[in-house]
Design a protein around this motif. Structure first.
Motif, mmCIF file in Angstrom:
data_model
loop_
_atom_site.group_PDB
_atom_site.id
_atom_site.type_symbol
_atom_site.label_atom_id
_atom_site.label_comp_id
_atom_site.label_asym_id
_atom_site.label_seq_id
_atom_site.Cartn_x
_atom_site.Cartn_y
_atom_site.Cartn_z
ATOM 1 N N THR A 1 5.336 0.677 -16.245
ATOM 2 C CA THR A 1 5.699 -0.656 -16.722
ATOM 3 C C THR A 1 6.815 -0.518 -17.747
ATOM 4 O O THR A 1 6.977 0.522 -18.377
ATOM 5 N N ALA B 1 7.167 -9.112 -13.671
ATOM 6 C CA ALA B 1 6.096 -9.867 -14.319
ATOM 7 C C ALA B 1 6.360 -9.950 -15.813
ATOM 8 O O ALA B 1 6.888 -9.006 -16.406
ATOM 9 N N HIS C 1 8.197 -1.585 -12.971
ATOM 10 C CA HIS C 1 7.985 -2.957 -13.416
ATOM 11 C C HIS C 1 9.012 -3.317 -14.484
ATOM 12 O O HIS C 1 9.420 -2.479 -15.292
ATOM 13 N N LEU D 1 0.361 -9.180 -11.167
ATOM 14 C CA LEU D 1 0.934 -7.840 -10.991
ATOM 15 C C LEU D 1 -0.146 -6.868 -10.545
ATOM 16 O O LEU D 1 0.044 -6.106 -9.585
ATOM 17 N N PHE E 1 8.552 -4.478 -9.141
ATOM 18 C CA PHE E 1 7.702 -5.632 -9.401
ATOM 19 C C PHE E 1 8.170 -6.309 -10.681
ATOM 20 O O PHE E 1 8.510 -5.637 -11.652
#
Length: 191
Positions: free
Chosen positions: A12, A62, A36, A73, A60
């Protein structure tokens, strides 16, 4: 032992700083990489730049200040990747938008607490079965040398005493405490 290139890692906050550096190192090992970020253009650019190393990279997007986005997520990643070998909860913030004023998310949480503490705890809980499915998965939470004093633990939302640095220090202290725990509870059904 599986080769690194046969493993799946989620990073992330991968669009800059420690997250981007880590993602690049893993991409060079040709891992399957889940990256992410909160900015779609940055995530797309990162995916393209990491694919040049031969890694399978999936992006991704988010906003981790919102538990609804963390849940989305977690669900999306969980469905696509039943096995995750490493989860690096690296996304973090320092005082939100740098206005010098306490920022609260629409869900009522102090912004640094939401991103730096609540998000990694919830995301880990949502993906814990996937990490355990690897047989030897690992969860890491990026902390900081700037972890605050335990006297602030009675004011987690920094409602009594807020400063950008106090909120950051407190959130990193909590993140360090989370990292030291080995028994993440299943909070998927709690709000």
């Amino acid at each position: 032992m599986e080769k690194l290139e046969d493993r799946v890692f989620l990073v992330t906050g991968a669009t800059s700083g420690i997250g981007e550096f880590t993602a690049e190192l893993l991409a060079k090992e040709r891992c399957t990489l889940i990256v992410h970020g909160r900015d779609p253009a940055k995530v797309e650019s990162l995916v393209k730049s990491l694919q040049k190393f031969g890694a399978k990279v999936h992006g991704f997007v988010a906003d981790l200040s919102l538990t609804s986005e963390v849940r989305r997520l977690g669900e999306d990643v969980s469905k696509q990747f039943p096995v995750i070998h490493g989860l690096l909860n690296n996304a973090g913030t320092f005082a939100g938008d740098y206005t010098g004023k306490r920022k609260v998310t629409p869900e009522g949480n102090e912004y640094s607490l939401a991103v730096n503490v609540l998000a990694p705890f919830l995301l880990t809980s949502l993906l814990l079965e996937n990490v355990r499915a690897s047989g030897a998965g690992r969860v890491l939470i990026t902390s900081s040398i700037s972890a605050g004093s335990t006297d602030a633990l009675s004011d987690l939302q920094c409602e009594k005493h807020w400063s950008d640095h106090r909120a950051y220090e407190l959130s990193k202290l909590c993140a360090a405490c989370l990292q030291s725990r080995r028994d993440f509870r299943d909070v998927r059904s709690s709000e």
